[in-house]
Design a protein around this motif. Structure first.
Motif, PDB file in Angstrom:
ATOM      1  N   UNK A  48     -18.449  -0.906  20.922  1.00 18.35           N
ATOM      2  CA  UNK A  48     -17.796  -1.037  22.232  1.00 18.35           C
ATOM      3  C   UNK A  48     -18.666  -1.770  23.253  1.00 18.35           C
ATOM      4  N   UNK A  49     -19.855  -2.162  22.873  1.00 20.42           N
ATOM      5  CA  UNK A  49     -20.798  -2.743  23.831  1.00 20.42           C
ATOM      6  C   UNK A  49     -20.392  -4.139  24.301  1.00 20.42           C
ATOM      7  N   UNK A  50     -20.665  -4.388  25.586  1.00 21.58           N
ATOM      8  CA  UNK A  50     -20.620  -5.729  26.165  1.00 21.58           C
ATOM      9  C   UNK A  50     -22.057  -6.188  26.338  1.00 21.58           C
ATOM     10  N   UNK A  51     -22.369  -7.357  25.796  1.00 23.51           N
ATOM     11  CA  UNK A  51     -23.757  -7.813  25.720  1.00 23.51           C
ATOM     12  C   UNK A  51     -23.899  -9.163  26.399  1.00 23.51           C
ATOM     13  N   UNK A  52     -24.991  -9.337  27.132  1.00 25.58           N
ATOM     14  CA  UNK A  52     -25.359 -10.634  27.690  1.00 25.58           C
ATOM     15  C   UNK A  52     -26.511 -11.194  26.869  1.00 25.58           C
ATOM     16  N   UNK A  53     -26.349 -12.428  26.396  1.00 27.03           N
ATOM     17  CA  UNK A  53     -27.443 -13.159  25.756  1.00 27.03           C
ATOM     18  C   UNK A  53     -27.932 -14.183  26.763  1.00 27.03           C
ATOM     19  N   UNK A  54     -29.103 -13.912  27.353  1.00 24.31           N
ATOM     20  CA  UNK A  54     -29.652 -14.799  28.368  1.00 24.31           C
ATOM     21  C   UNK A  54     -30.420 -15.933  27.704  1.00 24.31           C
ATOM     22  N   UNK A  55     -30.065 -17.180  28.091  1.00 28.48           N
ATOM     23  CA  UNK A  55     -30.686 -18.336  27.446  1.00 28.48           C
ATOM     24  C   UNK A  55     -30.208 -18.463  26.006  1.00 28.48           C
ATOM     25  N   UNK A  56     -28.905 -18.332  25.838  1.00 30.11           N
ATOM     26  CA  UNK A  56     -28.320 -18.206  24.495  1.00 30.11           C
ATOM     27  C   UNK A  56     -28.438 -19.457  23.646  1.00 30.11           C
ATOM     28  N   UNK A  72     -19.693 -10.724  23.735  1.00 27.80           N
ATOM     29  CA  UNK A  72     -20.984 -11.294  24.088  1.00 27.80           C
ATOM     30  C   UNK A  72     -20.752 -12.419  25.092  1.00 27.80           C
ATOM     31  N   UNK A  73     -21.451 -12.362  26.215  1.00 30.04           N
ATOM     32  CA  UNK A  73     -21.479 -13.474  27.155  1.00 30.04           C
ATOM     33  C   UNK A  73     -22.742 -14.270  26.883  1.00 30.04           C
ATOM     34  N   UNK A  74     -22.576 -15.536  26.538  1.00 31.28           N
ATOM     35  CA  UNK A  74     -23.704 -16.403  26.193  1.00 31.28           C
ATOM     36  C   UNK A  74     -24.014 -17.290  27.383  1.00 31.28           C
ATOM     37  N   UNK A  75     -25.054 -16.939  28.128  1.00 29.93           N
ATOM     38  CA  UNK A  75     -25.410 -17.654  29.355  1.00 29.93           C
ATOM     39  C   UNK A  75     -26.519 -18.656  29.081  1.00 29.93           C
ATOM     40  N   UNK A 100     -28.770 -18.158  36.264  1.00 31.67           N
ATOM     41  CA  UNK A 100     -28.570 -16.730  36.530  1.00 31.67           C
ATOM     42  C   UNK A 100     -28.779 -16.389  37.997  1.00 31.67           C
ATOM     43  N   UNK A 101     -29.622 -17.151  38.688  1.00 24.86           N
ATOM     44  CA  UNK A 101     -29.892 -16.865  40.092  1.00 24.86           C
ATOM     45  C   UNK A 101     -28.771 -17.351  41.009  1.00 24.86           C
ATOM     46  N   UNK A 102     -27.892 -18.180  40.485  1.00 26.51           N
ATOM     47  CA  UNK A 102     -26.799 -18.712  41.296  1.00 26.51           C
ATOM     48  C   UNK A 102     -25.474 -18.002  41.026  1.00 26.51           C
ATOM     49  N   UNK A 103     -25.474 -17.087  40.072  1.00 23.90           N
ATOM     50  CA  UNK A 103     -24.258 -16.384  39.699  1.00 23.90           C
ATOM     51  C   UNK A 103     -24.272 -14.977  40.287  1.00 23.90           C
ATOM     52  N   UNK A 104     -23.173 -14.585  40.882  1.00 20.26           N
ATOM     53  CA  UNK A 104     -23.081 -13.245  41.457  1.00 20.26           C
ATOM     54  C   UNK A 104     -23.032 -12.202  40.343  1.00 20.26           C
ATOM     55  N   UNK A 105     -23.803 -11.109  40.471  1.00 14.77           N
ATOM     56  CA  UNK A 105     -23.775 -10.073  39.434  1.00 14.77           C
ATOM     57  C   UNK A 105     -22.376  -9.568  39.120  1.00 14.77           C
ATOM     58  N   UNK A 106     -21.521  -9.497  40.140  1.00 13.36           N
ATOM     59  CA  UNK A 106     -20.162  -8.997  39.918  1.00 13.36           C
ATOM     60  C   UNK A 106     -19.339  -9.933  39.046  1.00 13.36           C
ATOM     61  N   UNK A 107     -19.756 -11.213  38.958  1.00 14.97           N
ATOM     62  CA  UNK A 107     -19.035 -12.170  38.124  1.00 14.97           C
ATOM     63  C   UNK A 107     -19.447 -12.055  36.667  1.00 14.97           C
ATOM     64  N   UNK A 108     -20.525 -11.317  36.413  1.00 17.22           N
ATOM     65  CA  UNK A 108     -21.043 -11.218  35.051  1.00 17.22           C
ATOM     66  C   UNK A 108     -20.922  -9.808  34.493  1.00 17.22           C
ATOM     67  N   UNK A 109     -21.613  -8.888  35.114  1.00 15.59           N
ATOM     68  CA  UNK A 109     -21.768  -7.549  34.554  1.00 15.59           C
ATOM     69  C   UNK A 109     -20.659  -6.602  34.982  1.00 15.59           C
TER      70      UNK A 109
END
Length: 212
Positions: A48-56, A72-75, A100-109
């Motif tokens: 059930x996990x939602x995962x962020x891969x930073x620098x995917x 998986x969100x591949x950023x 990542x610094x230009x994206x609002x946290x609410x738009x991702x997580x």
């Protein structure tokens, strides 16, 4: 985003855009494929996990995680790298180009887990990055970050052209920054020794932690 940050992101993105097409065929990339199963052994994920891969990048890590989780969100900042990932056809991987610094946290997580492999050393402000990652985690969420132990600059060679800001990391210093970002139970372990074309071997660490 400041002009300095924009310049750094542009330099890094240009390098990875140019390398994207053949990225997965590089001997180093093929060695990096061993990261995912070792990371997952240290930080198991739930269906059930939602995962962020930073620098995917091209999804070397995301593609092995996707069958095990819900999404998986591949950023990444490189459109070309993400296009290679998109062409692999994983239905539950969402490519997202951006800083990542230009994206609002609410738009991702929020995310249940954040993973990253060999991306930290491309970000100038490590403290700010760890704060941004922590902000994207739900309470109880976990991080698993892989990068180089401190090295002499020979791993990349032309560090400036490849967008390198840190010649690896000392675990004690990175742990302090992670704890300042609000992460707990920060732990380090060597996850892989990669063989370089220069004949040397470079150790990689896995840093795990969670958000209370």
């Amino acid at each position: 985003m400041s002009t300095a940050t924009t310049t750094a992101v542009t330099a890094t993105t240009t390098h990875f855009d140019a390398a994207a097409r053949d990225w997965d065929q590089r001997p180093m990339s093929q060695q990096m494929a061993a990261i995912a199963p070792r990371l997952l052994a240290a930080m198991p994920l739930a269906a059930t996990d939602r995962v962020l891969d930073f620098g995917a990048g091209t999804g070397l890590l995301a593609a092995q995680i996707a069958p095990l989780v819900a999404q998986v969100t591949a950023l990444d900042t490189s459109a070309a790298m993400l296009q290679v990932l998109t062409d692999k056809g994983y239905a539950n991987i969402t490519p997202l180009q951006g800083d990542i610094f230009a994206l609002a946290p609410t738009a991702l997580g929020p995310f249940d887990a954040i993973v990253s492999a060999m991306a930290l050393h491309h970000v100038a402000d490590t403290a700010a990055l760890l704060r941004a990652l922590a902000a994207l985690l739900r309470p109880g969420g976990r991080v698993a970050l892989v990068d180089l132990y401190a090295e002499d600059g020979s791993f990349h060679g032309d560090n400036a052209a490849k967008g390198v800001h840190h010649l690896g990391f000392a675990p004690e210093a990175l742990q302090a920054l992670a704890e300042q970002a609000g992460l707990q139970d920060v732990a380090f372990a060597e996850i892989l020794q990669v063989q370089h074309k220069n004949g040397r071997s470079y150790p990689l660490f896995l840093m795990t932690a969670h958000k209370p």
